[in-house]
Design an enzyme around this catalytic site. Structure first.
Site, PDB file in Angstrom:
ATOM      1  N   LYS A 288       0.098  -7.357   1.930  1.00  0.00           N
ATOM      2  CA  LYS A 288       1.518  -7.690   1.824  1.00  0.00           C
ATOM      3  C   LYS A 288       1.690  -8.912   0.922  1.00  0.00           C
ATOM      4  O   LYS A 288       0.868  -9.834   0.952  1.00  0.00           O
ATOM      5  CB  LYS A 288       2.098  -8.013   3.211  1.00  0.00           C
ATOM      6  CG  LYS A 288       2.167  -6.849   4.171  1.00  0.00           C
ATOM      7  CD  LYS A 288       2.740  -7.293   5.518  1.00  0.00           C
ATOM      8  CE  LYS A 288       2.721  -6.169   6.528  1.00  0.00           C
ATOM      9  NZ  LYS A 288       3.682  -5.100   6.206  1.00  0.00           N
TER      10      LYS A 288
ATOM     11  N   ASP B  22       4.174  -7.335  14.999  1.00  0.00           N
ATOM     12  CA  ASP B  22       3.907  -5.921  14.781  1.00  0.00           C
ATOM     13  C   ASP B  22       3.295  -5.243  16.010  1.00  0.00           C
ATOM     14  O   ASP B  22       2.952  -4.064  15.954  1.00  0.00           O
ATOM     15  CB  ASP B  22       2.983  -5.733  13.571  1.00  0.00           C
ATOM     16  CG  ASP B  22       3.293  -4.477  12.787  1.00  0.00           C
ATOM     17  OD1 ASP B  22       4.393  -3.923  12.962  1.00  0.00           O
ATOM     18  OD2 ASP B  22       2.440  -4.041  12.002  1.00  0.00           O
TER      19      ASP B  22
ATOM     20  N   ARG C  43       1.174   4.202  11.983  1.00  0.00           N
ATOM     21  CA  ARG C  43       1.154   5.636  12.286  1.00  0.00           C
ATOM     22  C   ARG C  43      -0.258   6.122  12.579  1.00  0.00           C
ATOM     23  O   ARG C  43      -0.440   7.121  13.292  1.00  0.00           O
ATOM     24  CB  ARG C  43       1.793   6.402  11.124  1.00  0.00           C
ATOM     25  CG  ARG C  43       1.060   6.342   9.816  1.00  0.00           C
ATOM     26  CD  ARG C  43       1.946   6.719   8.635  1.00  0.00           C
ATOM     27  NE  ARG C  43       2.951   5.690   8.374  1.00  0.00           N
ATOM     28  CZ  ARG C  43       3.877   5.789   7.430  1.00  0.00           C
ATOM     29  NH1 ARG C  43       3.928   6.876   6.661  1.00  0.00           N
ATOM     30  NH2 ARG C  43       4.755   4.826   7.250  1.00  0.00           N
TER      31      ARG C  43
ATOM     32  N   ASP D 136      -1.274  -0.310   4.432  1.00  0.00           N
ATOM     33  CA  ASP D 136      -0.168  -0.980   5.124  1.00  0.00           C
ATOM     34  C   ASP D 136       0.706   0.024   5.882  1.00  0.00           C
ATOM     35  O   ASP D 136       1.663  -0.367   6.539  1.00  0.00           O
ATOM     36  CB  ASP D 136       0.682  -1.773   4.123  1.00  0.00           C
ATOM     37  CG  ASP D 136       1.598  -2.782   4.802  1.00  0.00           C
ATOM     38  OD1 ASP D 136       1.284  -3.178   5.950  1.00  0.00           O
ATOM     39  OD2 ASP D 136       2.616  -3.162   4.210  1.00  0.00           O
TER      40      ASP D 136
ATOM     41  N   ASP E 275      -0.516  -7.957  11.133  1.00  0.00           N
ATOM     42  CA  ASP E 275      -0.556  -6.978  10.057  1.00  0.00           C
ATOM     43  C   ASP E 275      -0.490  -7.663   8.701  1.00  0.00           C
ATOM     44  O   ASP E 275       0.584  -8.060   8.239  1.00  0.00           O
ATOM     45  CB  ASP E 275       0.602  -5.978  10.188  1.00  0.00           C
ATOM     46  CG  ASP E 275       0.567  -4.911   9.100  1.00  0.00           C
ATOM     47  OD1 ASP E 275      -0.510  -4.723   8.497  1.00  0.00           O
ATOM     48  OD2 ASP E 275       1.602  -4.270   8.864  1.00  0.00           O
TER      49      ASP E 275
END
Length: 508
Positions: free
Chosen positions: A282, A293, A356, A352, A275
């Site tokens: 990030k 992740d 979900r 990011d 990720d």
């Protein structure tokens, strides 16, 4: 893996390289725990005093090594702290034994054979000590110079053999406890291996191949949806997250079925193999460990295989939502709208907040089979780490009694967890003027907002729980108890326990 056996042999006459005993923290100093009476006798009943002289107190996690007297064949005694001495008439709880066994196993790296004489009151204690030994002895050496045969970081190989004294090798309950601990610990350690693998070797395709191989080994049905199949099926969330990577996403369905099953449990795992944050990149200092992740998917994978190895009388389906979240010219942008597998549209405000999105598609796919319950597991939000720290995962659910049942299962197996609410007022923050819902809401309570988002994609009438394992999934610090540095395998034991409770009809 460390080889485990049960024995009723007496500690003094056993040929081993070390004897592990328990020491409790008493009101007036260290107290030798039950089971080690023969060892204490070899020290003329003065072992507690000797340990106190050496600075031991019996505190949890404490290890004291001392040479054996002439009455013991093993040359070394290892005293491991069990924490506070239980009240008179009470026994040490299984988690204390599990932690102590893990600490001792790690301290015995390089030793070939050790005898454990920790207090074993029943089969449950045997299972706890066995788990502690196997989890505590874990080391990840696949990428050392000599590959899988390399020694641990400290230059010593993991403990080779552990004998649990006080265990009854012919007792059915004791044998079953040892077998269960072995199966669960082996699969949990497999999940740790996956979490620790570098992302250049573990992309979605590689992860799916590993699951397929395990499926063949354990008689599980495995279905892998590649990019073409995901496009045909309309899995917009998974495709949107994986759009920026040259490694295409996958949705893996792993099914264990029992001819005696009366219930069906669905498990859904977030599997972001790396990720970067995508276009919402990030910053430095926040992406070095993002290979972890996919810990939720690893936990689900381990739990389904464990259920198969244990022959549980329940159907368990695992859904692994696998993608790599990368920035590129083809990546999903903030402001894009994705049409999810459910038909709902989602405005992506932050790339990011990708976990979900993949979970939403997998949750809807799981819901279509109308299982008796769904549990998803994910390293979902930094907000949950701010709320609960690095060792406790949060539990959200659409049913309070189900959330309580999941919490009790986690506490029973020794995984710190805490029930969290899903406040309805936070849902409004995800309203979008463009789509049905946005993937971001209010900043405060971000972990709860994520849970509310996921709830939108759970089928009506299905009990569902969400485990946010962002804190405990990866240990950046030093090892403790039976937890190593790196991937931990968080939530595996909780999921296995939930499968057992579902099989017995005792869940929720």
């Amino acid at each position: 893996m460390t080889a485990l056996t049960l024995s009723t042999s007496a500690a003094p006459g056993l040929r081993a390289d070390a004897i592990v005993i328990g020491v409790a923290k008493g009101a007036k100093g260290p107290v030798v725990a039950p089971g080690a009476e023969a060892v204490d006798k070899a020290y003329d009943g003065r072992l507690a005093g000797v340990l106190e002289t050496l600075g031991a107190s019996g505190a949890e996690g404490e290890v004291t090594k001392l040479p054996s007297p002439s009455g013991l064949k093993a040359p070394l005694v290892v005293a491991v702290g069990l924490g506070a001495e239980p009240e008179k008439g009470s026994a040490f709880d299984p988690e204390s034994l599990r932690k102590a066994a893990g600490v001792a196993a790690r301290a015995l790296a390089g030793v070939k054979k050790a005898a454990f004489v920790l207090p074993l009151g029943d089969a449950a204690d045997v299972g706890a000590v066995a788990e502690g030994v196997l989890l505590g002895a874990y080391s990840f050496t696949a990428y050392k110079e000599n590959g899988k045969d390399a020694k641990a970081k400290n230059g010593k190989a993991p403990l080779a053999e552990a004998v649990l004294l006080g265990g009854k090798p012919r007792d059915a309950a004791y044998k079953a406890a040892l077998a269960r601990a072995t199966a669960v610990a082996e699969e949990l350690n497999r999940s740790r291996d996956l979490i620790n693998m570098p992302p250049n070797d573990l992309n979605p395709e590689a992860f799916a191949a590993i699951v397929q191989a395990a499926g063949k080994e354990h008689g599980l049905k495995v279905q892998v949806l590649d990019v073409k199949a995901l496009e045909k099926g309309g899995y917009g969330g998974i495709l949107g997250v994986g759009a920026g990577s040259t490694s295409g996403p996958r949705l893996v369905k792993l099914s264990y079925t029992s001819s005696k099953a009366k219930k069906h449990l669905a498990l859904v795992g977030k599997g972001i193999t790396y990720d970067s944050g995508g276009i919402s990149l990030k910053p430095a200092g926040h992406n070095e460990t993002m290979k972890c992740d996919m810990s939720g998917a690893a936990a689900v994978f381990a739990a389904v295989v464990s259920a198969a190895r244990l022959g549980l009388e329940v159907n368990v389906t695992g859904w692994l939502a696998l993608a790599e979240n990368m920035p590129s010219g083809s990546a999903t942008r903030p402001g894009d709208v994705l049409r999810m597998y459910s038909g709902k549209t989602v405005e992506v405000l932050n790339t990011d907040a990708e976990g979900r999105l993949v979970l939403a598609d997998a949750l809807w796919a799981a819901s279509a089979e109308k299982p008796d319950a769904i549990v998803d597991v994910a390293t979902l939000t930094g907000a949950m780490m701010l709320a609960l720290g690095s060792r406790t995962f949060g539990i959200m659910a659409n049913d309070d009694s189900f959330r309580t049942a999941v919490h009790e299962a986690a506490e029973e197996v020794g995984e710190p967890a805490w029930p969290m609410p899903l406040p309805e007022h936070l849902r409004k923050g995800m309203d979008s003027p463009t789509a049905d819902i946005a993937n971001m809401g209010e900043r405060m309570g971000g972990g709860l907002v994520a849970g509310l988002f996921l709830r939108e994609f759970v089928g009506e009438g299905i009990p569902w729980a969400h485990l946010d394992i962002a804190g405990p999934a990866f240990n950046d610090g030093g090892p403790f108890g039976y937890t190593p540095k790196g991937g931990t395998g968080s939530a595996v034991r909780t999921l296995v326990r939930l499968a057992e409770l579902t099989a017995s009809g005792d869940l929720g």
